[in-house]
Design a protein around this motif. Structure first.
Motif, PDB file in Angstrom:
ATOM      1  N   UNK A 245      10.972  -0.336 -25.091  1.00 47.40           N
ATOM      2  CA  UNK A 245      12.434  -0.404 -25.224  1.00 47.40           C
ATOM      3  C   UNK A 245      12.817  -0.057 -26.649  1.00 47.40           C
ATOM      4  N   UNK A 246      14.044   0.423 -26.811  1.00 52.49           N
ATOM      5  CA  UNK A 246      14.541   0.751 -28.149  1.00 52.49           C
ATOM      6  C   UNK A 246      14.652  -0.516 -28.986  1.00 52.49           C
ATOM      7  N   UNK A 272      -3.347  -2.222 -30.242  1.00 52.08           N
ATOM      8  CA  UNK A 272      -2.186  -2.235 -31.134  1.00 52.08           C
ATOM      9  C   UNK A 272      -0.933  -2.155 -30.276  1.00 52.08           C
ATOM     10  N   UNK A 273      -0.025  -3.088 -30.461  1.00 55.22           N
ATOM     11  CA  UNK A 273       1.212  -3.125 -29.689  1.00 55.22           C
ATOM     12  C   UNK A 273       2.354  -2.687 -30.605  1.00 55.22           C
ATOM     13  N   UNK A 274       3.032  -1.623 -30.236  1.00 54.47           N
ATOM     14  CA  UNK A 274       4.100  -1.073 -31.068  1.00 54.47           C
ATOM     15  C   UNK A 274       5.347  -1.948 -31.004  1.00 54.47           C
ATOM     16  N   UNK A 275       6.271  -1.732 -31.949  1.00 53.04           N
ATOM     17  CA  UNK A 275       7.526  -2.483 -31.942  1.00 53.04           C
ATOM     18  C   UNK A 275       8.338  -2.204 -30.688  1.00 53.04           C
ATOM     19  N   UNK A 276       8.267  -0.952 -30.183  1.00 51.43           N
ATOM     20  CA  UNK A 276       8.998  -0.620 -28.957  1.00 51.43           C
ATOM     21  C   UNK A 276       8.431  -1.385 -27.757  1.00 51.43           C
ATOM     22  N   UNK A 277       7.112  -1.551 -27.717  1.00 50.16           N
ATOM     23  CA  UNK A 277       6.498  -2.345 -26.653  1.00 50.16           C
ATOM     24  C   UNK A 277       6.838  -3.821 -26.816  1.00 50.16           C
ATOM     25  N   UNK A 278       6.816  -4.299 -28.030  1.00 51.53           N
ATOM     26  CA  UNK A 278       7.163  -5.695 -28.294  1.00 51.53           C
ATOM     27  C   UNK A 278       8.607  -5.986 -27.883  1.00 51.53           C
ATOM     28  N   UNK A 279       9.497  -5.050 -28.178  1.00 58.29           N
ATOM     29  CA  UNK A 279      10.900  -5.253 -27.817  1.00 58.29           C
ATOM     30  C   UNK A 279      11.072  -5.315 -26.308  1.00 58.29           C
ATOM     31  N   UNK A 280      10.340  -4.445 -25.590  1.00 55.48           N
ATOM     32  CA  UNK A 280      10.407  -4.500 -24.120  1.00 55.48           C
ATOM     33  C   UNK A 280       9.940  -5.870 -23.636  1.00 55.48           C
ATOM     34  N   UNK A 283      12.516  -8.588 -24.219  1.00 50.62           N
ATOM     35  CA  UNK A 283      13.625  -8.457 -23.272  1.00 50.62           C
ATOM     36  C   UNK A 283      13.215  -8.922 -21.876  1.00 50.62           C
ATOM     37  N   UNK A 284      12.033  -8.505 -21.458  1.00 50.22           N
ATOM     38  CA  UNK A 284      11.578  -8.840 -20.100  1.00 50.22           C
ATOM     39  C   UNK A 284      11.271 -10.323 -19.975  1.00 50.22           C
ATOM     40  N   UNK A 285      10.722 -10.926 -21.019  1.00 44.34           N
ATOM     41  CA  UNK A 285      10.402 -12.349 -20.966  1.00 44.34           C
ATOM     42  C   UNK A 285      11.672 -13.184 -20.836  1.00 44.34           C
ATOM     43  N   UNK A 287      14.132 -12.401 -19.153  1.00 53.01           N
ATOM     44  CA  UNK A 287      14.526 -12.265 -17.744  1.00 53.01           C
ATOM     45  C   UNK A 287      13.568 -13.007 -16.819  1.00 53.01           C
ATOM     46  N   UNK A 288      12.247 -12.898 -17.077  1.00 49.18           N
ATOM     47  CA  UNK A 288      11.230 -13.442 -16.181  1.00 49.18           C
ATOM     48  C   UNK A 288      10.925 -14.918 -16.424  1.00 49.18           C
ATOM     49  N   UNK A 289      11.084 -15.367 -17.658  1.00 47.35           N
ATOM     50  CA  UNK A 289      10.799 -16.763 -17.967  1.00 47.35           C
ATOM     51  C   UNK A 289       9.330 -17.091 -17.810  1.00 47.35           C
ATOM     52  N   UNK A 290       9.040 -18.214 -17.145  1.00 46.55           N
ATOM     53  CA  UNK A 290       7.674 -18.715 -17.026  1.00 46.55           C
ATOM     54  C   UNK A 290       6.770 -17.790 -16.217  1.00 46.55           C
ATOM     55  N   UNK A 291       7.349 -16.918 -15.402  1.00 46.65           N
ATOM     56  CA  UNK A 291       6.542 -16.018 -14.569  1.00 46.65           C
ATOM     57  C   UNK A 291       6.040 -14.797 -15.337  1.00 46.65           C
ATOM     58  N   UNK A 292       6.481 -14.620 -16.568  1.00 47.92           N
ATOM     59  CA  UNK A 292       6.142 -13.410 -17.327  1.00 47.92           C
ATOM     60  C   UNK A 292       4.642 -13.233 -17.465  1.00 47.92           C
ATOM     61  N   UNK A 293       3.950 -14.311 -17.794  1.00 46.44           N
ATOM     62  CA  UNK A 293       2.520 -14.220 -18.065  1.00 46.44           C
ATOM     63  C   UNK A 293       1.740 -13.787 -16.822  1.00 46.44           C
TER      64      UNK A 293
END
Length: 566
Positions: A245-246, A272-280, A283-285, A287-293
């Motif tokens: 994500x941006x 290596x996790x990029x900032x764009x991946x971290x931002x996604x 954002x997704x966490x 939305x997903x909450x405890x189910x994210x993992x």
């Protein structure tokens, strides 16, 4: 893999000539020949995505795949099986779906649609002998002897190509069906068969969790696989380029905890996790909450969501996962004689068809005369399908794990094995390693036998005041109680928090991730999991703290004093 080609831009004659020239190339076929329905129900050319291509580049005969959501493995594998049935004679391909509705949908969208939308001239070259489809699945039998079937189970016969789709869901929702897959379909697999079991995780316990953990342990041990071993594959969200994500102009909107989490993931997985991946992910966490993992796991152990509050901090255990190493040596050690042979692949598989490293001695470091060692032992009954026993050897200097054994042995044989390992990690000058067996339950039987094979002075003894005769009496072994267990746990928490746990075996970390507080506040393995490897390691660390200091050489020449003179 072969480059993709736009066939629609060709005339029919050009298309026919072009395809015929490339039909012998399976990977060209996989990327150019088949059409599927996309999420909008439109026909599109199937193309292998990066994660799917990686799977097929790394595939083995038997493959177990733990994955994040929406990576498209089910479609890719089913196209692979359809291609196998079309371009090989007398190959039986089977797809097991989680339920009848899923079987019908898989058959329609991933078998019928790709087959029926082949170029008409090419489809005519694969005449069918029988064909039936419906809401509950279906099959196609081709005249050249191959077939492909989608069902909820295969009760008889063998398959040469197999796909078990969403096996985690089958195990969680339909345990009897999971048992049928285990005892029926998987037992019918023969050497040379190609099989895929794939799923997102659906909690711990059950066949998919057990198979994944054993296959992962084989992978972590870098053990050479036979044709009957399952190869472990893990595909995380950060491996798919679409999950990004941006980043806002103000910068990444991650909390301190999330930044620590990303750092632990990078250490555990060597990525290596990029900032764009971290931002996604951030954002997704939200939305997903405890189910994210569970839905979008970053590591294999994280994928299996635990119920109950975890005892050990997830970020700390994930960071420790990055310190795990394959053993230097794997020995098959005779518990009676103590003889060691480099382990050969055992021919016997467990009820899940998985070869494991149980009853093998994993060695990261050979004994060092200048090092002292402590041994922790968790004792079990020894029955093949019961709890396992576990032995850990740690170095006194920094607590690093140097050897580990887990498996099934009756307490008498286990005592002899402990004695051989302890003597091996001892010295001629100072004696064998300091051993702390758990004396709960079957530990009493082990201690009675251990005394016949090991110096009592090198076995941990808890002292108590005998109220009858006022004599101080040693009680051999470590007693794990509601009061003493927190001592073990707090010790390991301190090591994990400092990043110096010393753990090298993935099985130890795995059990730390599923060690939870139950409703009464007690600490135990989650239902369906074990804690024996964790307990032996924590006891070994406690023995390291309690073991007597190595005497300086000048003290060895002095006349021993009575204990009351100190």
């Amino acid at each position: 893999m072969t480059e993709t080609t736009n066939l629609t831009a060709m005339t029919e004659q050009e298309q026919r000539e072009y395809i015929r020239a490339r039909l012998s190339d399976k990977w060209w076929r996989m990327n150019n020949l088949y059409q599927i329905e996309n999420e909008q129900g439109q026909l599109v050319r199937f193309r292998l995505r990066p994660a799917q291509e990686l799977l097929f580049r790394c595939m083995w005969f038997l493959n177990i795949i733990l994955k994040a959501r929406q990576l498209g493995f089910s479609t890719a594998i089913d196209i692979y099986l359809l291609d196998e049935a079309l371009f090989n004679k007398n190959i039986k391909c089977g797809i097991i779906a989680q339920d009848r509705s899923a079987a019908g949908e898989i058959y329609r969208t991933k078998i019928e649609v790709p087959f029926d939308n082949l170029p008409a001239w090419l489809r005519a070259e694969f005449p069918t002998a029988a064909r039936r489809g419906g809401a509950n699945g279906g099959y196609i039998l081709f005249r050249h002897g191959s077939s492909i079937q989608v069902a909820t189970s295969f009760r008889s016969g063998t398959v040469q190509r197999l796909h078990v789709s969403e096996h985690g869901k089958i195990c969680a929702k339909y345990p009897e069906k999971a048992k049928e897959v285990r005892t029926g379909t998987l037992n019918a697999i023969h050497p040379g068969c190609v099989a895929f079991i794939e799923s997102t995780a659906e909690g711990v316990g059950g066949d998919f969790h057990g198979m994944s953990m054993k296959a992962m342990e084989l992978a972590k041990a870098q053990t050479e696989l036979s044709k009957m071993d399952w190869k472990f594959h893990f595909f995380a969200w950060w491996q798919d380029p679409k999950y990004h994500a941006d980043v806002p102009m103000s910068g990444l909107t991650a909390s301190k905890t999330q930044l620590e989490y990303f750092a632990a993931v990078e250490k555990a997985m060597g990525c290596t996790i990029t900032d764009e991946q971290r931002q996604w992910y951030v954002n997704k966490e939200a939305e997903q909450g405890a189910e994210m993992k569970q839905e979008f796991p970053s590591t294999p152990l994280e994928a299996f969501l635990t119920s109950g509050r975890r005892v050990f901090d997830p970020i700390h255990t994930m960071a420790a996962e990055g310190d795990c190493l394959p053993p230097l040596l794997v020995y098959d050690m005779d518990p009676v004689t103590g003889s060691r042979e480099k382990a050969r692949k055992p021919e016997k598989l467990d009820e899940q068809g998985i070869r494991s490293l149980e009853n093998m001695l994993l060695v990261w470091e050979l004994p060092d005369e200048d090092e002292d060692y402590a041994v922790g032992v968790d004792v079990a009954e020894g029955l093949e399908h019961g709890d396992r026993a576990s032995i850990d050897v740690v170095a006194r200097s920094d607590g690093r794990q140097v050897a580990h054994w887990y498996g099934h042995l009756d307490p008498g044989l286990l005592a002899q094995l402990v004695a051989h390992i302890g003597k091996w990690y001892g010295t001629d000058e100072y004696g064998p390693a300091f051993v702390g067996p758990e004396r709960n339950n079957h530990g009493h039987a082990l201690l009675l036998k251990l005394r016949d094979h090991y110096p009592v002075s090198r076995i941990y003894a808890e002292e108590y005041l005998d109220r009858d005769d006022d004599d101080e009496t040693p009680r051999l072994g470590w007693l794990t109680t509601r009061q003493s267990k927190p001592v073990l746990v707090d010790g390991l928490k301190t090591l994990l928090r400092g990043g110096v746990s010393g753990i090298r075996w993935i099985g130890t970390i795995s059990e730390a991730t599923t060690y939870v507080y139950d409703k009464s506040g007690s600490m135990n393995a989650q239902v369906g999991c074990y804690d024996d490897q964790l307990m032996s390691y924590m006891i070994a660390q406690e023995m390291r703290a309690r073991m007597p200091a190595r005497p300086v050489k000048s003290d060895l020449k002095r006349t021993p004093k009575h204990w009351m003179a100190h």
